[in-house]
Structures are given as structure tokens and as C-alpha cells.
Motif scaffolding. Structure first.
Motif, PDB file in Angstrom:
ATOM      1  N   ASP A 105      -4.343  15.986 -26.805  1.00  0.00           N
ATOM      2  CA  ASP A 105      -4.824  16.810 -25.686  1.00  0.00           C
ATOM      3  C   ASP A 105      -5.064  15.989 -24.426  1.00  0.00           C
ATOM      4  O   ASP A 105      -5.538  16.529 -23.421  1.00  0.00           O
ATOM      5  CB  ASP A 105      -6.125  17.522 -26.083  1.00  0.00           C
ATOM      6  N   LEU A 106      -4.746  14.697 -24.446  1.00  0.00           N
ATOM      7  CA  LEU A 106      -5.000  13.839 -23.284  1.00  0.00           C
ATOM      8  C   LEU A 106      -3.704  13.500 -22.564  1.00  0.00           C
ATOM      9  O   LEU A 106      -2.676  13.238 -23.192  1.00  0.00           O
ATOM     10  CB  LEU A 106      -5.672  12.526 -23.709  1.00  0.00           C
TER      11      LEU A 106
ATOM     12  N   SER B 245      -5.331  15.603 -17.161  1.00  0.00           N
ATOM     13  CA  SER B 245      -6.619  15.265 -17.765  1.00  0.00           C
ATOM     14  C   SER B 245      -7.512  14.461 -16.839  1.00  0.00           C
ATOM     15  O   SER B 245      -8.680  14.221 -17.156  1.00  0.00           O
ATOM     16  CB  SER B 245      -6.401  14.459 -19.062  1.00  0.00           C
TER      17      SER B 245
ATOM     18  N   ASP C 290     -14.568  14.213 -11.521  1.00  0.00           N
ATOM     19  CA  ASP C 290     -14.705  13.847 -12.938  1.00  0.00           C
ATOM     20  C   ASP C 290     -13.608  12.891 -13.398  1.00  0.00           C
ATOM     21  O   ASP C 290     -13.381  12.722 -14.595  1.00  0.00           O
ATOM     22  CB  ASP C 290     -14.726  15.099 -13.820  1.00  0.00           C
TER      23      ASP C 290
ATOM     24  N   VAL D   8     -13.965   8.916 -21.594  1.00  0.00           N
ATOM     25  CA  VAL D   8     -13.532  10.299 -21.808  1.00  0.00           C
ATOM     26  C   VAL D   8     -14.531  11.037 -22.697  1.00  0.00           C
ATOM     27  O   VAL D   8     -14.876  12.206 -22.455  1.00  0.00           O
ATOM     28  CB  VAL D   8     -12.123  10.329 -22.433  1.00  0.00           C
ATOM     29  N   HIS D   9     -15.028  10.338 -23.725  1.00  0.00           N
ATOM     30  CA  HIS D   9     -16.045  10.958 -24.588  1.00  0.00           C
ATOM     31  C   HIS D   9     -17.315  11.257 -23.793  1.00  0.00           C
ATOM     32  O   HIS D   9     -17.889  12.353 -23.918  1.00  0.00           O
ATOM     33  CB  HIS D   9     -16.366  10.036 -25.759  1.00  0.00           C
ATOM     34  N   GLU D  10     -17.753  10.298 -22.984  1.00  0.00           N
ATOM     35  CA  GLU D  10     -18.950  10.524 -22.176  1.00  0.00           C
ATOM     36  C   GLU D  10     -18.748  11.714 -21.248  1.00  0.00           C
ATOM     37  O   GLU D  10     -19.654  12.542 -21.065  1.00  0.00           O
ATOM     38  CB  GLU D  10     -19.273   9.270 -21.368  1.00  0.00           C
ATOM     39  N   ARG D  11     -17.567  11.823 -20.667  1.00  0.00           N
ATOM     40  CA  ARG D  11     -17.297  12.955 -19.760  1.00  0.00           C
ATOM     41  C   ARG D  11     -17.351  14.276 -20.507  1.00  0.00           C
ATOM     42  O   ARG D  11     -17.815  15.290 -19.965  1.00  0.00           O
ATOM     43  CB  ARG D  11     -15.921  12.768 -19.109  1.00  0.00           C
ATOM     44  N   SER D  12     -16.897  14.283 -21.758  1.00  0.00           N
ATOM     45  CA  SER D  12     -16.933  15.531 -22.529  1.00  0.00           C
ATOM     46  C   SER D  12     -18.361  15.987 -22.798  1.00  0.00           C
ATOM     47  O   SER D  12     -18.612  17.182 -23.012  1.00  0.00           O
ATOM     48  CB  SER D  12     -16.182  15.347 -23.853  1.00  0.00           C
ATOM     49  N   VAL D  13     -19.306  15.031 -22.784  1.00  0.00           N
ATOM     50  CA  VAL D  13     -20.715  15.353 -23.039  1.00  0.00           C
ATOM     51  C   VAL D  13     -21.464  15.658 -21.745  1.00  0.00           C
ATOM     52  O   VAL D  13     -22.246  16.609 -21.667  1.00  0.00           O
ATOM     53  CB  VAL D  13     -21.398  14.182 -23.781  1.00  0.00           C
ATOM     54  N   THR D  14     -21.203  14.860 -20.712  1.00  0.00           N
ATOM     55  CA  THR D  14     -21.986  14.957 -19.471  1.00  0.00           C
ATOM     56  C   THR D  14     -21.256  15.622 -18.321  1.00  0.00           C
ATOM     57  O   THR D  14     -21.890  16.046 -17.354  1.00  0.00           O
ATOM     58  CB  THR D  14     -22.410  13.558 -19.009  1.00  0.00           C
ATOM     59  N   GLY D  15     -19.921  15.661 -18.395  1.00  0.00           N
ATOM     60  CA  GLY D  15     -19.137  16.172 -17.276  1.00  0.00           C
ATOM     61  C   GLY D  15     -18.900  15.156 -16.175  1.00  0.00           C
ATOM     62  O   GLY D  15     -18.217  15.459 -15.195  1.00  0.00           O
TER      63      GLY D  15
END
Length: 410
Positions: A14-15, A97, A121, A183-190
Motif C-alpha cells: 500500500d506504499l 503516499s 504530512d 510512516v508508522h508514526e504518521r499513521s498514528v499521529t497524522g
């Protein structure tokens, strides 16, 4: 991720990662992500970047180096000197992405400030030479951290550079980890992120993490050159009866005892322990008495061929490997039965050995893919990611910003 077939696994499917980087560190990071299923779009200048024809090359001059580091990616070429070309690169970096990997140090138009203004983002990972922006390559940073002074025969006085660009490869792997973390941090915090990783810092951290800097500081002396001896343990090379060489290592007590048993030297070494007041079950003692141990073992190896040694050492579970030339190493994969390295049909080169991901999922590894031809995906990527029409693409081609093969041959 579906099914148990390793080839069907695309954990990063998905990236979309846009890569604008050359040489080893940045492209190896992008390649690792592509091997795990990410869509990685590599951008190059028209005609290719500085690494497009880098050695080793095939008989026709095509770069085996470039093809091997860009497996599974999509290739876009753009005139990055033109305003229109730079706009395309900027648009691609912030599309999809919103993940951008580059080594464009000093390029203000590709700074995080400029790009994040268009996409707040954005995850932007920049590979550098030195953290202050000065250029560096693997061979210069390796010299800076002292490794060439440890490498080579004991009799050498001049520094010995290594052949493998280890710091480049480690920088690429660390950059990929950092990118996925952001990318993981962005999925949590935006929130987006800007990460920088300097080749010189990776080399510095590497020797520090092995305790080498602390050792030099606390002892006040440099480690001596040891040739092929393993520092702090027992390990060295031996010649065989048929003119071959092999490397034998005994890091643990179990490995040491296996080596003694197969060479029938247990009694000899017990007597030496008494005579020298030593305990050879200790790794540090084996290192201290390495030359004595080698003198005892050398005749046993010299009396046997490599094939004879292979059978006996394997049965005894001794830790060892033969020395091979690169051609001999390549010949091992001619049958295409290996999970990591096998042949691919590489456009512009033909059948060549290539590596897939060394990660093994349940069910097996992920097979290698071919690299694209330079610029082969330009039209498709600009259409899919930026929504450009055929008319837009034709105009850009006519202006020299991109090259479309169908128009070049029309």
C-alpha cells in the motif's frame, strides 16, 4: 498480504515511495522497500545519473551495478535542470503516499520546507555524506573511523581499504528502517517527518557500537593488525594439501572442542594448558595463544585436500568455510535453486544473477525481480500519480522535459 506463497506477499503493497538518489545508500534503501512490495518510483536525469553506467558492466556497456540496485522499481527520467522538470519531481515527491527518499543535499528546491508546504504530512528521508552537508563516500568515511589501519597483513604499514561498501549498505538499511518508522508514526499521529541520515554518522556509530572507540580510549593504544586472525577469539585461515584455503573459527567452547576432536589434538592442547598455565576453553586465552594453536593445527590441514576437510569438519560441526573467488561463488547459483539468488531476464542485459530479499517469510523467500529500463515508466507514472494526459505528456516531450519512446521512434 494473501496466501502462503512467498511470491504473493507484498507487506508494503500500500506504499508508494519516490526515490531521487544515486550510488549505493539511497538506492539500496529503495530496493529493500521494493522487495517488500512497495511501489518505488526512481527518478533520474534524462540519459541517466552519475551511477547509470557504473561498473561492473555487461559486454554491451550496460551497468550490472545499476540493474542490481534498482530491481523491482519503476523508472522515470526528467530534465531536472529545467523549471518544468523540477516541478514534475516536486509533484511526484508529494504525490501518492507522500514518501520521498533522496540524497539531493544542497538542493533548496527539494528541501523539506519547500516540499512540506505542499504536503504537510510528507515523510522525507535524506541521505547525506556528512551531517553538515559535506560530501562523503564509503571509502572516505571508512578511512575516518580507522578501519583501514586495522585491515590487512600484520606486516603492512600502509592503510588497506576494504572492497565492500559496508557503510553504504548499512546506511541504506537504516534509512529504510527510519522511513518505515516515520510512516508508522504518521499513521498514528497524522504528522509528517523529516529524517536525515549521514553516511559518516553510520560509520561512526558502527565502530562505536562494536566497542572499538571505547577500547582505544580506555587502553590508550591502537589495536594491531592481525591479518586473518579474528580479534579477541580464535579464528584464522589454513592452507590445504591441494592448494586451497579455508577459514576456521572457534568462538565458543563447543566450537573449540569440536575442532580439537576432529584434529585429534585434544591431548596436545591439554599438555599445553599445563605447560603454559592457560585455559583454552576461554575465548580470550585462545586469542592470546593463537599463534601456538595455529602451529599445532597447521600440519593437520596441510595434509588433507579441501574435499576431505569438508567431509570431516562438517561431520564434527566445526565452524568453517572455504575461500572462494567471486566466479566460484557465482557458479554456485547456476541451477536457480537458491531462495535468494537466481537468474532474471534483465532488459538491456539479458539473463543475469540477481538477489531477492534475504528475509524469509513462512513458506520461503521473496524472489528477485528485474530492474526497469531507464525511463521506461515515465509516461505511466506521470499519468497515474499526477494525472497528466496524453496531450500533457506530448507537450513535455516536445519541450525536452521528458522523453517518450513512442514519439522518439515515430
Amino acid at each position: 498480504m494473501t496466501g502462503s506463497d512467498p511470491a504473493a506477499r507484498r507487506p508494503l503493497g500500500d506504499l508508494c515511495v519516490v526515490e531521487f538518489a544515486s550510488f549505493v545508500a539511497g538506492p539500496s534503501a529503495g530496493m529493500g522497500l521494493a522487495q517488500l512490495g512497495a511501489e518505488v518510483v526512481r527518478i533520474d536525469p534524462l540519459g541517466g545519473g552519475n551511477d547509470h553506467l557504473r561498473w561492473p558492466v555487461a559486454a554491451n556497456g550496460a551497468s550490472l551495478y545499476w540493474a542490481s540496485l534498482n530491481k523491482g522499481k519503476r523508472s522515470v527520467t526528467v530534465d531536472v535542470r529545467s523549471a518544468a522538470g523540477r516541478e514534475l519531481v516536486t509533484a511526484l515527491a508529494t504525490a501518492g503516499s507522500g514518501i520521498f527518499l533522496d540524497n539531493a543535499v544542497g538542493q533548496r528546491w527539494l528541501s523539506y520546507e519547500v516540499l512540506s508546504a505542499r504536503r504537510p504530512d510528507l515523510v522525507h528521508v535524506r541521505v547525506q555524506g556528512h551531517r553538515d552537508g559535506r560530501p562523503a563516500v564509503d571509502y572516505t568515511v571508512n578511512a575516518e573511523v580507522g578501519v583501514p589501519q586495522l585491515t590487512g597483513p600484520e606486516s603492512m604499514e600502509a592503510p588497506v581499504n576494504h572492497v565492500l561498501p559496508a557503510w553504504d549498505l548499512l546506511t541504506g538499511a537504516t534509512a529504510a528502517v527510519g522511513l518505515l518508522s516515520a510512516v508508522h508514526e504518521r499513521s498514528v499521529t497524522g504528522r509528517g517527518a523529516h529524517l536525515e541520515i549521514a553516511l559518516a554518522d553510520v560509520a561512526l556509530a558502527g565502530v562505536a557500537n562494536l566497542g572499538w572507540l571505547a577500547d582505544a580510549e580506555l587502553t590508550g593504544r591502537d589495536r594491531p593488525r592481525l591479518g586473518n586472525h579474528v580479534y579477541g577469539s580464535f579464528g584464522t585461515d589454513f592452507a590445504t594439501a591441494d592448494g586451497q584455503r579455508l577459514m576456521v573459527v572457534a568462538l565458543t567452547e563447543k566450537q573449540w572442542r569440536a575442532l580439537c576432536r576432529v584434529t585429534a589434538t585434544e591431548e596436545v592442547f591439554r599438555a599445553l594448558e599445563v605447560a603454559l598455565d592457560a585455559d583454552l576453553d576461554s575465548e580470550s586465552e585462545r586469542y592470546r595463544l593463537r599463534e601456538t594453536i595455529v602451529a599445532v593445527l597447521r600440519p593437520w590441514f596441510a595434509a588433507r585436500t579441501l574435499d576431505e576437510l569438508a567431509d570431516q569438519l562438517d561431520v564434527a560441526r566445526v565452524l568453517w568455510s572455504p575461500y572462494r573467488t567471486m566466479r566460484q561463488a557465482a557458479a554456485r547459483f547456476a541451477s536457480d535453486e537458491d531462495e535468494v539468488v537466481r537468474h532474471v531476464d534483465q532488459p538491456g542485459i539479458g539473463r543475469m544473477l540477481a538477489a531477492g530479499s534475504p528475509l524469509r517469510w513462512s513458506g520461503g523467500g521473496l524472489p528477485p525481480q528485474a530492474a526497469p529500463r531507464l525511463g521506461a515508466d515515465t509516461a505511466e507514472v506521470l499519468s497515474s500519480l499526477l494525472g497528466l494526459t496524453d496531450a500533457d505528456l506530448g507537450r513535455l516531450h516536445d519541450e525536452g522535459v521528458i522523453r517518450l519512446e513512442n514519439r522518439m521512434t515515430a
